[in-house]
Scaffold this active site. Structure first.
Site, PDB file in Angstrom:
ATOM      1  N   ASN A 187       0.831  -1.192   0.000  1.00 19.70           N
ATOM      2  CA  ASN A 187       0.000   0.000   0.000  1.00 19.70           C
ATOM      3  C   ASN A 187       0.878   1.260   0.000  1.00 19.70           C
ATOM      4  O   ASN A 187       2.013   1.225  -0.462  1.00 19.70           O
ATOM      5  CB  ASN A 187      -1.006  -0.013   1.151  1.00 19.70           C
ATOM      6  CG  ASN A 187      -2.364   0.541   0.744  1.00 19.70           C
ATOM      7  OD1 ASN A 187      -2.457   1.670   0.300  1.00 19.70           O
ATOM      8  ND2 ASN A 187      -3.407  -0.254   0.894  1.00 19.70           N
ATOM      9  N   ARG A 188       0.362   2.362   0.529  1.00 19.77           N
ATOM     10  CA  ARG A 188       1.011   3.664   0.321  1.00 19.77           C
ATOM     11  C   ARG A 188       1.736   4.182   1.560  1.00 19.77           C
ATOM     12  O   ARG A 188       1.308   3.939   2.690  1.00 19.77           O
ATOM     13  CB  ARG A 188      -0.033   4.695  -0.133  1.00 19.77           C
ATOM     14  CG  ARG A 188      -0.587   4.392  -1.512  1.00 19.77           C
ATOM     15  CD  ARG A 188      -1.865   5.147  -1.813  1.00 19.77           C
ATOM     16  NE  ARG A 188      -2.330   4.852  -3.171  1.00 19.77           N
ATOM     17  CZ  ARG A 188      -3.085   3.797  -3.495  1.00 19.77           C
ATOM     18  NH1 ARG A 188      -3.466   2.946  -2.556  1.00 19.77           N
ATOM     19  NH2 ARG A 188      -3.455   3.594  -4.750  1.00 19.77           N
ATOM     20  N   HIS A 248       3.530   0.229  -2.807  1.00 25.95           N
ATOM     21  CA  HIS A 248       3.846  -1.186  -2.992  1.00 25.95           C
ATOM     22  C   HIS A 248       5.337  -1.478  -3.109  1.00 25.95           C
ATOM     23  O   HIS A 248       5.777  -2.289  -3.939  1.00 25.95           O
ATOM     24  CB  HIS A 248       3.116  -1.734  -4.214  1.00 25.95           C
ATOM     25  CG  HIS A 248       1.632  -1.877  -4.031  1.00 25.95           C
ATOM     26  ND1 HIS A 248       1.027  -1.901  -2.798  1.00 25.95           N
ATOM     27  CD2 HIS A 248       0.629  -2.017  -4.959  1.00 25.95           C
ATOM     28  CE1 HIS A 248      -0.288  -2.046  -2.952  1.00 25.95           C
ATOM     29  NE2 HIS A 248      -0.556  -2.104  -4.259  1.00 25.95           N
ATOM     30  N   HIS A 251      -1.439  -9.750  -3.882  1.00 25.20           N
ATOM     31  CA  HIS A 251      -2.300  -8.880  -4.693  1.00 25.20           C
ATOM     32  C   HIS A 251      -3.066  -9.672  -5.760  1.00 25.20           C
ATOM     33  O   HIS A 251      -3.253  -9.197  -6.882  1.00 25.20           O
ATOM     34  CB  HIS A 251      -1.450  -7.797  -5.351  1.00 25.20           C
ATOM     35  CG  HIS A 251      -2.162  -6.493  -5.557  1.00 25.20           C
ATOM     36  ND1 HIS A 251      -3.222  -6.353  -6.431  1.00 25.20           N
ATOM     37  CD2 HIS A 251      -1.972  -5.277  -5.004  1.00 25.20           C
ATOM     38  CE1 HIS A 251      -3.634  -5.098  -6.422  1.00 25.20           C
ATOM     39  NE2 HIS A 251      -2.902  -4.423  -5.554  1.00 25.20           N
ATOM     40  N   TYR A 270      -6.185 -10.976  -7.763  1.00 25.71           N
ATOM     41  CA  TYR A 270      -7.536 -10.518  -8.091  1.00 25.71           C
ATOM     42  C   TYR A 270      -8.416 -11.731  -8.377  1.00 25.71           C
ATOM     43  O   TYR A 270      -8.120 -12.515  -9.286  1.00 25.71           O
ATOM     44  CB  TYR A 270      -7.534  -9.646  -9.349  1.00 25.71           C
ATOM     45  CG  TYR A 270      -6.839  -8.323  -9.258  1.00 25.71           C
ATOM     46  CD1 TYR A 270      -7.552  -7.145  -9.056  1.00 25.71           C
ATOM     47  CD2 TYR A 270      -5.457  -8.235  -9.425  1.00 25.71           C
ATOM     48  CE1 TYR A 270      -6.915  -5.922  -9.023  1.00 25.71           C
ATOM     49  CE2 TYR A 270      -4.809  -7.011  -9.388  1.00 25.71           C
ATOM     50  CZ  TYR A 270      -5.545  -5.853  -9.186  1.00 25.71           C
ATOM     51  OH  TYR A 270      -4.901  -4.638  -9.158  1.00 25.71           O
ATOM     52  N   ASP A 290     -11.631   0.936  -2.948  1.00 25.98           N
ATOM     53  CA  ASP A 290     -10.186   0.816  -2.770  1.00 25.98           C
ATOM     54  C   ASP A 290      -9.898   1.320  -1.366  1.00 25.98           C
ATOM     55  O   ASP A 290      -9.363   2.416  -1.171  1.00 25.98           O
ATOM     56  CB  ASP A 290      -9.429   1.619  -3.825  1.00 25.98           C
ATOM     57  CG  ASP A 290      -7.937   1.270  -3.870  1.00 25.98           C
ATOM     58  OD1 ASP A 290      -7.519   0.367  -3.116  1.00 25.98           O
ATOM     59  OD2 ASP A 290      -7.202   1.896  -4.645  1.00 25.98           O
ATOM     60  N   GLN A 294      -7.320  -4.540   2.527  1.00 26.30           N
ATOM     61  CA  GLN A 294      -7.648  -3.589   1.476  1.00 26.30           C
ATOM     62  C   GLN A 294      -8.572  -4.273   0.477  1.00 26.30           C
ATOM     63  O   GLN A 294      -8.219  -5.299  -0.113  1.00 26.30           O
ATOM     64  CB  GLN A 294      -6.388  -3.098   0.768  1.00 26.30           C
ATOM     65  CG  GLN A 294      -6.616  -1.972  -0.236  1.00 26.30           C
ATOM     66  CD  GLN A 294      -6.611  -0.589   0.393  1.00 26.30           C
ATOM     67  OE1 GLN A 294      -6.354  -0.464   1.593  1.00 26.30           O
ATOM     68  NE2 GLN A 294      -6.879   0.431  -0.392  1.00 26.30           N
ATOM     69  N   GLU A 299      -6.771  -7.832  -0.103  1.00 28.38           N
ATOM     70  CA  GLU A 299      -5.369  -7.744   0.309  1.00 28.38           C
ATOM     71  C   GLU A 299      -5.258  -7.622   1.827  1.00 28.38           C
ATOM     72  O   GLU A 299      -5.360  -6.529   2.387  1.00 28.38           O
ATOM     73  CB  GLU A 299      -4.713  -6.533  -0.349  1.00 28.38           C
ATOM     74  CG  GLU A 299      -4.781  -6.504  -1.857  1.00 28.38           C
ATOM     75  CD  GLU A 299      -4.504  -5.112  -2.387  1.00 28.38           C
ATOM     76  OE1 GLU A 299      -3.387  -4.599  -2.167  1.00 28.38           O
ATOM     77  OE2 GLU A 299      -5.413  -4.519  -3.012  1.00 28.38           O
TER      78      GLU A 299
END
Length: 348
Positions: free
Chosen positions: A85-86, A111, A185, A187, A249, A286, A313
């Site tokens: 993440n950030r 990331h 990550h 999907y 998100d 997440q 996530e």
């Protein structure tokens, strides 16, 4: 149950990558490459007996390396690190020392930077026990790689059992104080890509989220009750989408005690009669419904695009390094980072 190893392709530097295929006695098959520690496919038999790939990924290494994919990079199936993440403004302070990280997502660090764990070649070996088959992947992230302090030894262990449970365990140790936040990550699309994920239904144990402003936490923890983020009962992603122009998100707050593997939620899709139950030791998850997934041309055919898959996530909270009241991501010498997530697959 069995595990087999094949060649997946060669990187531009000439190094060979491997593909590990894990299969249980019920026909669930998981494929993982040691490039980026990436899950490339999860194939589950459906109602008609045919198997569908339930995740976004590619059959060939070159597709992961293509300019088209990397130009709008959605991190299909990869392990994210050193920090998932950030991190706001790419600014990191560890024990009084300041580190400026790469800014690769607007004004923020995302990331793990330009070349995170998702683009590294991991050492790997398969294993088999009485209860499971798996692959153990390891990587040494050197001091100041992507400007993170400390030499970090990382291990990621994928395991598959006959309960249709895919386990992902992370273990890390450092020789210098650093920060660690690892996640996967992948999907999911339980229709096998026949439809997008907007009619998938989700139910979560989470009652709170971290408040975001432009994808960075403000530090506030907000209740989800009565908001579009309330998944206390099953609902489709489409239901509240008119209130969320780019979908979900967001980081959901879990009530997990440290080290406790606890039920997090269930993703299901009615037409395929499939579902995935999620369990984790991590304090957050997440939820990303993939609005920014690019449409790609693979083998002459258009694939993926917005809402092609949903990422669940499990992680520590975004930007934890700037919010001391969030669960810590600090790892010191002599300590061990250890987190685990389990995805359990079933069908009606």
């Amino acid at each position: 149950m069995n595990a087999r190893t094949t060649v997946f392709g060669k990187l531009p530097n000439g190094k060979e990558t491997q593909l590990f295929t894990l299969t249980n006695d019920k026909g669930l098959t998981v494929k993982i490459t040691n490039y980026g520690c990436t899950i490339t496919s999860i194939e589950q038999p459906g109602k008609n007996g045919e198997s569908d790939n339930l995740v976004c990924g590619f059959d060939k290494l070159e597709d992961y390396l293509s300019d088209e994919y990397l130009g709008s990079y959605p991190y299909f199936g990869t392990i994210i690190g050193r920090f998932g993440n950030r991190i706001a403004n790419g600014h990191l302070e560890v024990e009084g020392k300041t580190y400026q990280m790469a800014v690769n997502n607007g004004p923020n660090h995302l990331h793990g930077g330009i070349t995170g764990f998702d683009k590294r070649l991991w050492e790997a070996q398969t294993f088999q026990t009485d209860d499971a088959v798996g692959v153990e992947l390891s990587y040494l992230s050197p001091h100041l790689e992507e400007n993170y302090p400390g030499n970090l030894k990382v291990m990621c262990i994928y395991s598959l059992n006959n309960k249709n449970e895919l386990g992902i365990e992370y273990i890390a140790e450092t020789d210098q104080a650093t920060v660690v936040n690892l996640t996967n990550h992948t999907y999911f699309n339980l229709t096998g890509g026949k439809e997008n994920i907007l009619n998938h239904e989700l139910k979560l144990a989470a009652k709170k989220i971290t408040e975001f402003v432009e994808q960075i936490p403000t530090g506030k923890i907000l209740p989800v009750e009565g908001t579009p983020f309330d998944f206390s009962e099953f609902k489709t992603f489409a239901r509240d989408l008119n209130q969320l122009p780019t979908g979900y998100d967001d980081n959901f707050v879990l009530d997990n005690e440290a080290g406790e593997l606890k039920f997090t939620g269930t993703l299901r899709e009615k037409s395929s009669a499939r579902q995935v139950d999620v369990f984790t030791t991590q304090p957050g998850m997440q939820l990303y419904t993939g609005y920014w997934i690019p449409e790609l041309t693979i083998g002459g055919k258009k694939k993926f695009g917005s809402y092609a898959g949903v990422a669940l996530e499990t992680q520590h909270y975004p930007d934890s390094v700037h919010h001391p009241h969030f669960p810590t991501t600090l790892l010191k010498p002599g300590e061990t980072y250890n987190e685990k997530t389990v995805y359990r697959f079933s069908s009606e």
